[in-house]
Enzyme design. Structure first.
Site, PDB file in Angstrom:
ATOM      1  CE  LYS A 190      -4.198   1.751   0.286  1.00 15.25           C
ATOM      2  NZ  LYS A 190      -5.245   1.590  -0.737  1.00 15.25           N
ATOM      3  CG  ASP A 222      -6.686  -0.819  -2.870  1.00 18.41           C
ATOM      4  OD1 ASP A 222      -5.555  -1.061  -3.323  1.00 18.41           O
ATOM      5  OD2 ASP A 222      -7.165   0.337  -2.854  1.00 18.41           O
TER       6      ASP A 222
END
Ligand code: IPM
Ligand code: MN
Length: 363
Positions: A190, A222
């Site tokens: 991330k 994600d």
């Protein structure tokens, strides 16, 4: 060959699935003339009940003094809804990983042709999907300090910390796996938000020069969660930090048809540990209904990684495939006419005992 195994059945369905794995290990050892020596230790809730410590010193000493550890499962609902519980079973697993220096958790995601119809994904999406997730296991937010509560109790904090050496060693391992496979490495992070992720990226980029044959890609977590169900076949080796790896491998495991199928190997500085990806499934404990195949396949990984005994591992996998083809499987796979946990173990051990070894290396 003499093989010294520490057996840690743990909580919930742990003991019954480990029993099946041991039947299989025994059968393979007889077949190939190995001499297994087992010692059993306490871990998790069972250990808390016994001595108040979920990973007692005695268990640690057993692990240190053996060639491999076969681990069942950990977790007990008695502790889950008690936010004030001083010690939790899961702590035992984390302590074991830390003390044995098990920095890499290898979770191979494979599909089984006879289970494709059980997958929540369309068959054409999963057929032939096969990748390895390599999860960092002794760092990140699971272990970072400080962790805790403010004095008034209204604020809580966890800390995600990674040191460069921790990232480097796991990334090297991931590159080595990629070199032996389809040479594609996906790093999941991330980096658009987290400083630790940026250090991961920087470190991987530096190493990439040493592995020019490996195609490297970077993916935000994600997005990775989405791609794993959208087109799992695009992955070869995934490397990621501790918590992202925990979450993504549960997701990845169900695309194979059942969470009860996937094994894992935790390797690092000391004795390696082999354990199913799934948890302790307390609702099923003692009922002889849990799927033992993840534990059995973890034993196969043990022969391969801890002892470099590839034929033995192959024979176990062939036995598992036979049981799937024959439909002798537990209720998670065959709710209408399920076999019992112990029946699956008996069938596998029996099949291995009768197997024609000249064919065992094939496939
Ligand atoms: C796992 C488990 C553990 C983890 C729990 C039981 C602490 O979910 O091995 O994936 O989060 O690592
Ligand atoms: Mn998990």
């Amino acid at each position: 060959m003499k093989i010294k195994i520490t057996v840690l059945p743990g909580d919930g369905i742990g003991p019954e699935i480990i029993d099946q794995a041991l039947k299989v290990v025994n059968s393979v050892c007889i077949k190939f003339g190995h001499e297994p020596v087992y010692r059993t230790g306490l871990v998790g809730a069972a250990a808390i009940d016994d001595c108040g410590d979920p990973y007692p010193e005695e268990t640690h000493n057993l692990c240190m003094d053996s060639d491999a550890v076969l681990f069942g499962a950990i977790g007990d609902p008695r502790f889950d809804n008690d936010p004030k519980a001083k010690v939790r079973p899961e702590k035992g697993l984390l302590a074991m990983r830390k003390k044995l220096g098990l920095y890499a958790n290898i979770r191979p995601i494979m599909t089984f042709s006879s289970l494709l119809h059980k997958s929540p994904l369309r068959q054409d999406l999963v057929e032939g999907a096969e990748f390895i997730a390599i999860r960092e296991l002794t760092g990140g937010i699971y272990f970072g300090r400080p962790q805790g509560r403010s004095e008034d109790g209204d604020t809580a904090y966890d800390t995600c910390i990674y040191h460069k050496y921790e990232i480097e060693r796991i990334c090297r391992l991931a590159f080595d796996f990629a070199m032996k496979r389809r040479r594609k490495l996906t790093m999941v992070d991330k980096a658009n938000v987290l400083a630790t992720s940026r250090l991961w990226r920087e470190t991987l980029q530096e190493l990439a020069g040493e592995y020019p044959e490996v195609e490297v890609e970077y993916m935000f977590v994600d997005n990775a969660a989405m791609q794993i169900i959208q087109w799992p076949k695009r992955f070869d080796v995934i490397v990621t930090e501790n918590m992202f790896g925990d979450i993504l491998t549960d997701e990845a495991s169900v695309i194979t048809g059942s969470l009860g199928m996937l094994p894992s190997a935790s390797i690092g500085l000391h004795t390696s540990v082999f354990e199913p990806v799934h948890g302790s499934y307390p609702q099923a404990a003692g009922k002889n209904i849990a799927n033992p195949l993840a534990a059995v396949l973890s034993a196969a990984l043990m022969f391969e990684y801890a002892f470099s005994l590839h034929k033995e591992a192959m024979l176990i996998r062939q036995a598992v495939e036979q049981s799937l083809l024959a439909g002798i499987v537990t209720e998670d796979i065959e709710p209408m006419n399920p076999a019992k946990t112990s029946e699956v173990g008996d069938l596998l051990a029996d099949w291995i005992e009768k197997a024609n070894l000249s064919g065992a290396g094939r496939k």
